[in-house]
Design a protein around this motif. Structure first.
Motif, short mmCIF file in Angstrom:
data_model
loop_
_atom_site.label_atom_id
_atom_site.label_comp_id
_atom_site.label_asym_id
_atom_site.label_seq_id
_atom_site.Cartn_x
_atom_site.Cartn_y
_atom_site.Cartn_z
N LEU A 325 6.97 44.70 30.28
CA LEU A 325 6.46 45.02 28.97
C LEU A 325 7.42 44.49 27.93
N ASN A 386 -10.56 45.88 21.83
CA ASN A 386 -9.28 46.16 21.17
C ASN A 386 -8.25 46.62 22.18
N LEU A 387 -8.65 47.53 23.08
CA LEU A 387 -7.71 48.01 24.09
C LEU A 387 -7.18 46.85 24.92
N ILE A 390 -4.88 44.42 22.76
CA ILE A 390 -3.61 45.00 22.35
C ILE A 390 -2.71 45.22 23.57
N GLU A 391 -3.32 45.72 24.65
CA GLU A 391 -2.57 45.87 25.89
C GLU A 391 -1.99 44.53 26.33
N HIS A 394 1.05 43.11 24.43
CA HIS A 394 2.33 43.75 24.69
C HIS A 394 2.96 43.34 26.02
N ARG A 395 2.23 42.51 26.81
CA ARG A 395 2.84 41.98 28.04
C ARG A 395 3.61 40.73 27.69
#
Lengths: 514, 514
Positions: A325, A386-387, A390-391, A394-395
């Motif tokens: 992350l 969106n999930l 956005i997820e 962040h990787r």
């Protein structure tokens, strides 16, 4: 220094706030008390703001080009090519819109006030110069006169915001066009009325169509300008770490053997283009037949669940992945996330208003049920997408991890041959790791991203080029009344178009990072 | 872990967003299409939300008291006494409001629907339990079931937000009361109409007055609840550094020889109370005489420039000071700043709308000129006060600097007498430094803070206890129309009251820190 920066931001923010409030009060007064404050008053206020913004923009260009040390750093994340491209695209559309407005006004010159003829040319000048300045300077991190620059940027931002607010609430031109059409009908049926009529019907028809078609682009343009100006405002006085100068170039866009995603996506795109063409041909006639609405909503009701499913699978794979992350603070990414969430409000808002309108009127028709299903699916799709995005943002991208996993690149030493050999070996291993050996998770992510990119392009293309079934199907227009629904749609649709564009940007990043 | 937290926040935020959108669409439908969606539909939706929130609140209390490790930390910054106090104050006012509503409904029972009688009791239950839970748990940093807790908090927040939106847009009760009053007039003059009339005129008069007086408190209550719930939501899953447990206690509130500030402030307060009493006596009659409005606006036009001047001087002194800047990230302070800026929007918005209304109607009367001057001064005062407070909050308090300047407090050792002596000597020096020897800058800051505190209390007291000249002077009401101005004032005034309260909090902190 940090304190001075905060104070400057605070002060310029307050300035913008006050300008926006003053303008909003003007616009509200115009809406609720049309006698005391007319549209021309609002335009006059906006002309003053535009002239001030223009003067500042020209001063800014002059002062930054004269001094060599004015712009030491340029933010590599700011103003990516798709933002600047849409700035120019929407800007030229807005200029054409104003040319059509001039044409329309000239052909109605016998019943227009002098003032009304002056406004569109001013708008054209403003947009041309603003687009040019933003294109050239959107990456700047200004180091001189930071407070003045912040205030100027905020003034320009407030002007664009007010133009946007006016564009989504002022339906006077649309009313005028409709009134003229019905007056024309009456004239043919023999009842001469004293409405202001066009001198040359064919030419007017062109101006009218052009105006209606290009109108959404002008609202879009204001939004994009606001986003760019906000990023510039954030970057005022920022010093980038010098070694961050040459941004690690992203790998080139290649397919990596993904098949199903692009194939399904192309299918959706082709179907979408067909439906769009059919619909627009119908829309050029007097009224749109019922079955074309059914076709459109059925298409959406088919494509949206597929997209939702893809997003869910993608989010699940993100959860399974062992990739690191990226928990560092990253202002560009934070802005991306906020814009994604904010822009989603547009379509979600429209969808909720549709749902309430449909549920409250209890219609039994197939079309209305389709619209209901479409609205529900749209909300679900926005949430899951969106999930997923956005997820994904962040990787850490695989290629970046590969580059940075390399032992710290030391200043070039006249090292031994052995070290050079090791380094080469390492580089080739990294290459193999990142390009050839795609495990099933990364492959699936690439397929999903490609599919979603093409679907989002399909859903972007339709409203962006003038297909507005939400407005034309008449259901919600009857329920809420013309003015209210005009405002809701004109608030929501440009945000929706912006959302699709922005999603494509995010998804491309995800695709390259997977 | 950070990622899980982000995802949870994102998901619960999306949940709240959707609930708010759905509710807003309902409320908008009610406003624009009163036939299809009635007020009762909106109330039904809100009852469902309230019941869900209540169930969750009870579950939350049960689950956190049962498990010992559920709440390991309590945020010392969250829920200060003035926030919890206003929660209870406004909560009980809202409960009284609903009791008056029940009374009013019962005395009109022959023409009210069954459903309308049920809603106020539910509201009373909801508010009682919510206030109790928030009072007890507003400092919690929950460690278990974080995702469920976030969703529950966001659901409750969305419910309160919707109650607020409904309260500021729904003027039906006010319309009903006005209609009844005019119907009563007609009845006395002999024209019997079939409007729903009260069974007992005296009792109804009490209910009516109580309702109108307490109405602003209910909007205020929703806002405070939203703020508290938001802080709780931010604190979910947060682990505080263990040594931060016992918060360094702020020094007690003492005058330190400040004279002019409190004196001038008390003068303003007394004058304000007198004007308030005079105005309210007038307001209990049928109409308010012209000169009382003049008195009120003249008072404000006198006090606001003084406050602006004080803020400017204070900001200048901050600039001169050599005190250290506190540049550490501090989430509570960031929230304070955002709330201060956000709450200022209320009064500033009203002021701009007033300005446009007055300028557009070109009135020649003294009163209107006074209102214009008042509005301009109000905007200026908000801007300068925000600058002063925010600037001040970023300075390190003197007492904290004194405490932390002390060599690191080591665990008590059986040290030599010499060390003990040194320590005592140091402590007394710090005491002298921080309390006795006030240089002129610190003294001036203390005077200014005290003056501003008292002025803000004056300006808080007037609207908070039911003085609404903005609504009663009639100028803007005529200009914008009843419904629009009702919404603007009911949006702006509670925010304005909140702003004054919050300013007092910030100024007290400045006073103690100077």
């Amino acid at each position: 220094d940090l304190q001075a920066q905060k104070a400057g931001q605070l002060f310029s923010g307050l300035l913008a706030l006050n300008v926006v409030f003053l303008g909003s009060a003007f616009i509200c007064s115009m809406i609720f008390n049309n006698v005391a404050v007319t549209l021309e008053d609002v335009w006059l206020l906006l002309v003053v703001l535009k002239v001030l913004s223009l003067l500042w923009l020209l001063y800014y260009v002059a002062s930054t080009t004269r001094r060599a040390h004015a712009v030491l750093y340029r933010d590599p994340h700011a103003g990516p090519i798709w933002v600047r491209g849409s700035l120019v695209l929407f800007g030229s559309c807005t200029i054409f819109l104003n040319i059509f407005r001039v044409g329309y006004n000239v052909s109605h010159v016998h019943c227009k006030s002098q003032l009304e003829l002056v406004f569109p040319p001013i708008e054209i000048v403003f947009i041309s110069i603003q687009t040019w300045v933003l294109w050239k300077h959107c990456k700047d991190c200004v180091q001189v006169q930071t407070n003045l620059t912040r205030c100027g940027l905020m003034l320009t931002l407030a002007t664009n915001l007010l133009l946007w607010v006016l564009a989504i609430t002022n339906d006077s031109m649309h009313h005028e066009i409709e009134a003229e059409l019905s007056a024309l009908m009456e004239k043919f049926s023999g009842n001469e009325t004293n409405t202001c009529l066009c001198l040359n019907v064919t030419v007017c028809e062109v101006f009218r169509r052009g105006y209606l078609l290009l109108y959404p682009f002008s609202t879009e343009y204001c939004l994009v300008c606001c986003a760019v100006l906000f990023v510039m405002w954030k970057n005022v006085g920022r010093c980038l770490a010098p070694h961050a100068g040459p941004h690690p170039s992203t790998p080139p866009f290649r397919l990596h053997g993904a098949i199903f995603g692009p194939l399904l996506g192309m299918l959706a795109l082709v179907a979408g283009v067909c439906i769009f063409v059919l619909f627009q041909i119908q829309a050029s006639g007097p009224a749109i037949a019922h079955q074309y609405f059914t076709l459109y909503y059925a298409f959406c009701a088919a494509i949206l669940p597929a997209m939702t499913l893809a997003c869910l699978v993608g989010t699940a794979i993100h959860g399974l992945e062992e990739r690191e992350l990226d928990t560092l603070k990253n202002p560009t990414r934070s802005l991306d996330v906020v814009l994604l969430m904010g822009a989603a409000l547009g379509q979600v808002g429209i969808a909720y208003f549709s749902i309430v309108a449909i549920v409250a009127t209890h219609p039994q028709e197939l079309l209305n049920r389709l619209i209901l299903a479409y609205s529900l699916l749209l909300i679900l799709q926005h949430i899951t997408q969106n999930l997923f995005i956005i997820e994904g943002l962040h990787r850490r991208p695989v290629w970046e991890a590969a580059l940075q996993g390399k032992p710290e690149a030391e200043p070039p030493r006249r090292g031994s041959l052995l070290e050079l050999g090791q380094s080469l070996q390492w580089a080739s291993l990294a290459y193999i790791h990142s390009y050839s050996h795609l495990n099933w998770k990364r492959r699936a992510l690439k397929e999903i991203s490609l599919f979603l990119i093409l679907c989002n392009i399909t859903l972007w293309m339709m409203p962006a080029f003038g297909m507005h079934p939400e407005f034309e199907n008449g259901l919600e227009k009857d329920f809420y009344g013309y003015g209210t629904w005009f405002t809701i749609v004109n608030f929501g649709l440009p945000l929706g178009v912006f959302y699709r564009m922005h999603s494509v940007g995010g998804l491309v990043e995800l695709y390259l990072g997977a």
